[in-house]
Design an enzyme around this catalytic site. Structure first.
Site, mmCIF file in Angstrom:
data_model
loop_
_atom_site.group_PDB
_atom_site.id
_atom_site.type_symbol
_atom_site.label_atom_id
_atom_site.label_comp_id
_atom_site.label_asym_id
_atom_site.label_seq_id
_atom_site.Cartn_x
_atom_site.Cartn_y
_atom_site.Cartn_z
ATOM 1 N N TYR A 33 90.177 64.041 3.229
ATOM 2 C CA TYR A 33 91.309 63.118 3.282
ATOM 3 C C TYR A 33 91.274 62.183 2.089
ATOM 4 O O TYR A 33 90.286 62.136 1.343
ATOM 5 C CB TYR A 33 91.300 62.324 4.598
ATOM 6 N N LYS A 147 84.862 63.532 0.434
ATOM 7 C CA LYS A 147 85.542 62.630 1.378
ATOM 8 C C LYS A 147 86.039 63.435 2.575
ATOM 9 O O LYS A 147 87.222 63.794 2.665
ATOM 10 C CB LYS A 147 86.685 61.906 0.649
ATOM 11 N N GLU A 179 76.048 52.263 0.790
ATOM 12 C CA GLU A 179 77.405 51.720 0.647
ATOM 13 C C GLU A 179 77.820 51.126 1.982
ATOM 14 O O GLU A 179 77.036 51.084 2.932
ATOM 15 C CB GLU A 179 78.380 52.816 0.195
ATOM 16 N N LEU A 204 80.189 57.794 -1.651
ATOM 17 C CA LEU A 204 81.507 58.228 -2.112
ATOM 18 C C LEU A 204 81.776 57.564 -3.467
ATOM 19 O O LEU A 204 81.494 56.380 -3.641
ATOM 20 C CB LEU A 204 82.593 57.822 -1.111
HETATM 21 C C1 LIG Z 1 82.122 55.770 2.584
HETATM 22 C C2 LIG Z 1 83.119 55.196 1.639
HETATM 23 N N1 LIG Z 1 82.691 54.646 0.500
HETATM 24 C C3 LIG Z 1 83.549 54.089 -0.375
HETATM 25 C C4 LIG Z 1 84.908 54.064 -0.125
HETATM 26 C C5 LIG Z 1 85.831 53.415 -1.121
HETATM 27 O O1 LIG Z 1 86.503 54.391 -1.883
HETATM 28 P P1 LIG Z 1 87.922 54.097 -2.512
HETATM 29 O O2 LIG Z 1 87.751 52.899 -3.394
HETATM 30 O O3 LIG Z 1 88.239 55.312 -3.288
HETATM 31 O O4 LIG Z 1 88.873 53.834 -1.385
HETATM 32 C C6 LIG Z 1 85.408 54.646 1.045
HETATM 33 C C7 LIG Z 1 86.843 54.656 1.319
HETATM 34 O O5 LIG Z 1 87.304 55.150 2.315
HETATM 35 C C8 LIG Z 1 84.487 55.226 1.954
HETATM 36 O O6 LIG Z 1 84.904 55.780 3.104
#
Ligand SMILES: Cc1ncc(COP(=O)(O)O)c(C=O)c1O
Length: 284
Positions: A33, A147, A179, A204
């Site tokens: 997603y 993701k 994270e 991520l």
């Molecule tokens: C585990 C995780 N880390 C980091 C992020 C942040 O990523 P982004 O800045 O691309 O939304 C998300 C966003 O859903 C996430 O689920």
């Protein structure tokens, strides 16, 4: 008023939108997603989200359900049909419906679902106050760079945080922070260095993380991409998280330790302002 959602070629009122019980997203969490934020009815950093989606699909040997150009067209259409001015667009692609079997089906058609959520993303009270996080063990699988819709572990982490009276969880593995439950985690050390976990399969690769690091570099701030421990975070001057839906959100408490004087710090606040300025100007 019910939303209009997109399901496999159709725009439907949400109560009429249906997916097969055999969809592998439902049975195996076999899907990926993305979330892009929307400001002034326009998408923020969306090309980067589509590029990450492409990578996630490739890593899982999942096919595109349509071209990236058609996907963008569907995004614009759900924004228009829902009169979305500010909020997010969520979309997911699963391997589609097939009789239940661990092996990937040979001829399943990937399924694409998209919907909007209307909500304030720029002017949010939490940004002025800052949020509290608690550290919890990171029990997720080893490919967090993909993701996937497999979100039970982050959901449990978020619930643990709420039950502890905090707003979110920071995940800890091998003694260091990976994270946040759905965001990237940053600290600012007492000498002003911004520290965030280096990229790898453990986290991520946040699109907002990348944009914020670019802003930080432009502003002449020192950045270190490396692991940090909860103990280092307790002693930090500031902390914050980044994500497509929270942008830059100051963190003022980690476990039972209040950072600084318990209000959002200057670095986090400045990066939030600069990020929103940039996002608004570049949204398309
Ligand atoms: C585990 C995780 N880390 C980091 C992020 C942040 O990523 P982004 O800045 O691309 O939304 C998300 C966003 O859903 C996430 O689920």
């Amino acid at each position: 008023m019910s939303r209009i959602v997109y399901v496999n070629g159709e725009y439907l009122p949400e109560e009429d939108a249906k997916i097969s019980v055999f969809d592998r997203g439902f049975l195996f969490a076999d899907g990926v997603y993305e979330v892009s934020s929307v400001i002034d009815g326009k998408l923020v950093d969306n090309a980067a989200h589509i590029a990450r989606l492409e990578r996630s699909l490739k890593e899982l040997k999942l096919d595109w359900p349509c071209s990236p150009e058609d996907l963008l067209g569907i995004q614009r259409e759900v924004i228009a049909r829902n009169n979305l001015v500010e909020g997010i667009v969520y979309w997911q692609i699963t391997r589609g419906a097939a009789d239940r079997d661990f092996a990937f089906p040979k001829n399943a058609k990937p399924s694409l679902v998209m919907f909007t959520q209307a909500r304030a993303v720029c002017d949010v009270p939490a940004a002025a106050k800052g949020i509290a996080v608690v550290t919890v063990p990171d029990i997720r699988w080893g490919r967090r760079d993909i993701k996937t819709v497999q979100l039970l572990a982050p959901s449990l982490a978020k619930m643990a945080a709420l039950e502890a009276g905090a707003n979110d969880a920071w995940l800890v593995e091998d003694g260091v922070v990976t994270e946040g439950s759905s965001n990237n985690a940053f600290i600012v050390t007492l000498d002003g260095t911004i520290v965030t976990r280096n990229l790898g399969n453990e986290i991520l690769h946040g699109i907002t993380r990348r944009a914020v690091l670019e802003i930080a570099a432009r502003e002449g701030l020192t950045v270190e991409e490396r692991a940090f421990t909860p103990a280092e975070a307790y002693d930090a001057a500031e902390a914050f998280i980044t994500s497509a839906s929270s942008f830059v959100m100051p963190v003022v408490k980690i476990d039972d330790r209040i950072l600084g004087n318990g209000v959002p710090g200057p670095v986090a606040s400045k990066l939030r302002t600069l990020y929103i300025e940039m996002a608004r100007a570049a949204a398309s």
